[in-house]
Scaffold this active site. Structure first.
Site, PDB file in Angstrom:
ATOM      1  N   GLY A 105     -43.684 -61.074   5.841  1.00 31.16           N
ATOM      2  CA  GLY A 105     -44.409 -59.853   6.192  1.00 31.16           C
ATOM      3  C   GLY A 105     -44.663 -59.716   7.687  1.00 31.16           C
ATOM      4  CG  LEU A 108     -39.638 -62.231  11.611  1.00 32.28           C
ATOM      5  CD1 LEU A 108     -39.854 -63.734  11.727  1.00 32.28           C
ATOM      6  CD2 LEU A 108     -39.116 -61.681  12.933  1.00 32.28           C
ATOM      7  N   GLY A 109     -37.670 -59.358   8.168  1.00 31.39           N
ATOM      8  CA  GLY A 109     -36.738 -59.098   7.057  1.00 31.39           C
ATOM      9  C   GLY A 109     -36.738 -60.194   6.001  1.00 31.39           C
ATOM     10  CB  SER A 110     -39.345 -62.564   4.807  1.00 35.06           C
ATOM     11  OG  SER A 110     -40.351 -61.609   4.627  1.00 35.06           O
ATOM     12  CG  ASP A 154     -35.074 -55.485   7.213  1.00 35.36           C
ATOM     13  OD1 ASP A 154     -34.756 -55.127   8.355  1.00 35.36           O
ATOM     14  OD2 ASP A 154     -36.252 -55.670   6.854  1.00 35.36           O
TER      15      ASP A 154
END
Ligand code: MEV
Length: 323
Positions: A105, A108-110, A154
């Site tokens: 969150g 970083l495109g987790s 992402d």
């Protein structure tokens, strides 16, 4: 059968917020992301572990499918995993460990990295060969289903890797470049609300159309110049353009005290350029450190959650450890 898969996270190098207003942006897949290990079992049990959020659950396959109840506490990230499992049929149960080696969150495109790495590993376990286009499409569909809306950035970065220039028509174009991009990511561990920040920028644009419009135009020039700087390996220019972009992001109100502190600390210790990445309001900064990266890392990591990374050219990949 035992399979390991990896999918990268991403940072936005240039153009956050202005990209919402049809200006170009540059995103970079990073060699930090999500590692998945899946091992088949002799029974019908599916065990899922996500150590970062202390999640550990076992359920049983029925007719080769998993029927599940979503966990409300850790809903966000486990939702993506269950939706991926739902895509396939399995002859046997399996143990699935999803090791998130980045911040959750934090822009970083987790969630994309979780989804893409799980699709790669679980499709192989289910005996289905998917190409990257199919993986990217399925991952995007899952993001849309869970989030309601999702840009393809992402999931594309996690699938294909590399550096991507998102042009004025929102087309994704791979940038050919031949240089290292050593980066530091520092996280102030305060979450910004992307929706609210995007809306606040829109309101500023309505209030000051000419001023904010010209700030977006400047951001457009920065992204265009940055594309050329990456293509020609001009590290000095990349750093300067990052600093210019940061100043403009500050001017539209998405910077914070903590982000500024991380930005200036990294510059003080030798970063060539640094800026917030993603929506701002909290979250992460990136510092471009072609020199002295360890020294800069040591100083930043004393105060903030920090990691070093580089671009990931390959995107999602998997290894079959045992047949
Ligand atoms: C968020 O990571 C980046 C923004 O530009 C929003 C978006 O592009 O959807 C702020």
């Amino acid at each position: 059968m035992k399979i390991k898969a990896f999918a990268p996270g991403k940072v936005i190098l240039f153009g956050e917020h202005s990209v919402v207003h049809k200006k170009p942006a540059i995103a970079v897949a990073i060699n930090r992301g999500v590692e998945v290990e899946v091992t088949s079992r002799d029974d019908d049990i599916v065990r899922i572990d996500v150590p970062l959020v202390n999640y550990s659950e076992s359920s049983e396959l029925t007719d080769k499918k998993l029927f599940f109840e979503l966990d409300s506490q850790n809903k966000m990230i486990t939702d993506y995993i269950y939706e991926v499992i739902n895509l396939f049929e399995f002859d046997n149960g399996f143990n699935l460990t999803v090791d998130i080696k980045m911040y959750l969150g934090a822009g970083l495109g987790s969630s994309a990295a979780v989804t893409v790495s799980c699709i790669k590993a679980l499709s192989l376990l289910a005996g289905i060969k998917l190409n990257k286009d199919q993986i990217a499409r399925q991952a995007r569909d899952i993001e849309i289903k869970i989030q309601g809306a999702a840009s393809p950035i992402d999931t594309s970065m996690s699938t294909y890797g590399g550096i991507i220039y998102i042009d004025e028509k929102s087309q994704l174009n791979r940038i050919d470049f031949d240089m290292d991009l050593p980066l530091i990511v520092s996280n102030c561990e305060i979450s910004g609300n992307t929706g609210k920040l995007v809306e606040s920028v829109r309101q500023k644009y309505v209030k000051y159309p000419e001023i904010v419009g010209n700030i977006f135009n400047a951001m457009q020039l920065i992204a265009r110049n940055a594309k050329e700087a990456l293509e020609t390996g001009n590290s000095e220019l990349i750093g300067e353009l990052m600093n210019l972009n940061q100043g403009l992001l500050d001017s539209i109100g998405v910077n914070t005290v903590e982000l500024s502190d991380m930005v200036y600390l990294s510059r003080k210790y030798g970063a060539k350029g640094s800026k917030l990445t993603g929506s701002g309001g909290g979250g992460c900064i990136i510092a471009y450190c072609p020199e002295n990266i360890d020294y800069i890392y040591d100083h930043l990591s004393q105060k903030y959650a920090t990691f070093k990374c580089e671009q990931s050219d390959e995107g999602v990949n998997a290894t079959i450890i045992e047949k």
